[in-house]
Design a protein around this motif. Structure first.
Motif, short mmCIF file in Angstrom:
data_model
loop_
_atom_site.label_atom_id
_atom_site.label_comp_id
_atom_site.label_asym_id
_atom_site.label_seq_id
_atom_site.Cartn_x
_atom_site.Cartn_y
_atom_site.Cartn_z
N ILE A 1 43.25 73.06 76.06
CA ILE A 1 42.89 72.52 77.38
C ILE A 1 42.24 71.15 77.24
CG2 ILE A 1 41.42 72.86 79.40
CD1 ILE A 1 41.74 75.89 78.95
N ARG A 2 41.31 71.03 76.30
CA ARG A 2 40.60 69.76 76.10
C ARG A 2 41.57 68.65 75.70
NH1 ARG A 2 38.03 66.73 72.11
NH2 ARG A 2 36.17 65.62 72.91
N GLU A 3 42.52 68.96 74.82
CA GLU A 3 43.48 67.95 74.39
C GLU A 3 44.32 67.47 75.57
OE1 GLU A 3 45.83 69.37 71.18
OE2 GLU A 3 44.19 69.34 69.72
N GLU A 4 44.70 68.40 76.45
CA GLU A 4 45.50 67.99 77.60
C GLU A 4 44.69 67.15 78.57
OE1 GLU A 4 48.31 69.83 81.14
OE2 GLU A 4 47.93 71.01 79.32
N VAL A 5 43.43 67.50 78.76
CA VAL A 5 42.57 66.71 79.63
C VAL A 5 42.44 65.29 79.09
CG1 VAL A 5 40.20 66.41 80.46
CG2 VAL A 5 41.29 68.67 80.56
N VAL B 1 35.98 76.40 81.23
CA VAL B 1 35.17 75.55 82.10
C VAL B 1 35.08 74.16 81.46
CG1 VAL B 1 32.92 75.17 83.14
CG2 VAL B 1 33.84 77.49 82.96
N VAL B 2 35.55 73.15 82.18
CA VAL B 2 35.57 71.78 81.68
C VAL B 2 34.32 71.05 82.16
CG1 VAL B 2 36.80 69.58 81.65
CG2 VAL B 2 38.09 71.73 81.71
N VAL C 1 45.50 63.78 81.30
CA VAL C 1 44.79 63.43 82.54
C VAL C 1 44.11 62.07 82.42
CG1 VAL C 1 42.94 64.07 84.12
CG2 VAL C 1 44.46 65.83 83.21
N LEU C 2 43.20 61.93 81.44
CA LEU C 2 42.41 60.70 81.36
C LEU C 2 43.24 59.50 80.88
CD1 LEU C 2 39.08 62.12 79.89
CD2 LEU C 2 39.70 61.73 82.28
N GLY D 1 36.94 62.18 92.47
CA GLY D 1 37.70 63.24 93.11
C GLY D 1 39.09 63.39 92.54
N VAL D 2 39.71 62.26 92.21
CA VAL D 2 41.05 62.30 91.62
C VAL D 2 41.03 62.95 90.25
CG1 VAL D 2 43.03 60.91 90.89
CG2 VAL D 2 41.72 60.24 92.92
N ILE D 3 40.06 62.55 89.44
CA ILE D 3 39.94 63.11 88.09
C ILE D 3 39.72 64.63 88.15
CG2 ILE D 3 38.50 63.18 86.01
CD1 ILE D 3 37.96 60.18 86.45
N LYS D 4 38.82 65.05 89.02
CA LYS D 4 38.55 66.49 89.15
C LYS D 4 39.79 67.25 89.60
CE LYS D 4 34.84 68.21 90.77
NZ LYS D 4 33.73 68.59 91.68
#
Length: 233
Positions: A144-148, A172-173, A152-153, A186-189
């Motif tokens: 999950i962390r790697e995908e975030v 939980v991120v 995402v970022l 808001g977009v990031i979340k």
């Protein structure tokens, strides 16, 4: 971005299915052989007519009394010999491009454990079960962390992941650091919450520019403001 938020990504395509003329015993044998609780009933063109389940089969063992619609349906199924009379119709279905949230809502609303999935042409494309919907939450925190970080970022938000602190524990991120604008939060979340396996997003972000206060037509370039981080009110 690799996501499993669309039905097509979580559904089973090898579907146990029957036709209207499939006999009671053949339906029971198929469900037992495939280890499933139900199967779509389809016509010759592959269109879903209904769903027959183990519960429908067990109507034969129930004593149906009364004269209301429910009692009449139960009695009809108890006497049924073929899938056409056993099935529950019309079937509650979803489309391949529907979000998994819609599937979960429909399952809860209609108290069903599986939904036939329709292709763009309306024919049966697969089936999605409650187990399919929760499977995404079995992803490891590291995945999950790697995908975030990567998807995402870096890819979606064009941010340097090293400028933010991201941790994941039990899905939980937690996110902290500084971003350029308040409107980015808001977009990031929202993007992180869509990552498969994320249970919750907790952010403690600060911003360089609180763009909620910018009036229409007012310059908003970051160079117009002091180069310092501010805490959100």
């Amino acid at each position: 971005m690799k996501r499993t938020r669309r039905i097509r990504s979580v559904m089973t395509t090898d579907v146990a299915q029957v036709v209207p003329g499939t006999s009671f015993k053949a339906v029971a044998a198929l469900l037992e052989e495939r280890g499933v609780g139900g199967a779509p009933v389809v016509d010759k063109d592959g269109r879903v007519l209904g769903v027959v389940s183990r519960g429908d089969l067990l109507e034969r063992d129930v004593e149906h009394r009364g004269i209301g619609p429910q009692a009449r349906r139960g009695k009809h199924k108890a006497e049924a010999l073929f899938a056409a009379d056993l099935m529950t119709a019309p079937a509650v279905t979803v489309d391949v491009e529907d979000d998994v949230v819609r599937a979960a809502q429909l399952m809860e609303k209609h108290r069903v454990h599986r939904l036939p999935v329709l292709a763009d042409d309306g024919t049966l494309a697969g089936i999605v079960s409650r187990a399919d919907l929760v499977r995404g939450y079995l992803r490891s925190d590291n995945d999950i962390r790697e995908e975030v970080l990567d998807e995402v970022l870096k890819r979606e938000m064009c941010l340097d992941p090293s400028t933010l602190y991201v941790s994941v524990y039990d899905g939980v991120v937690s996110l902290s650091g500084v971003v350029e604008r308040y409107s980015m939060i808001g977009v990031i979340k929202a993007l992180i919450s869509r990552v498969d396996g994320v249970v919750e997003v907790r952010e403690h972000l600060r911003v360089e520019l609180d763009d909620r206060k910018i009036e229409p037509g007012e310059p908003a370039a970051s160079g117009m403001f002091p180069d310092r981080s501010i805490h959100r009110p």
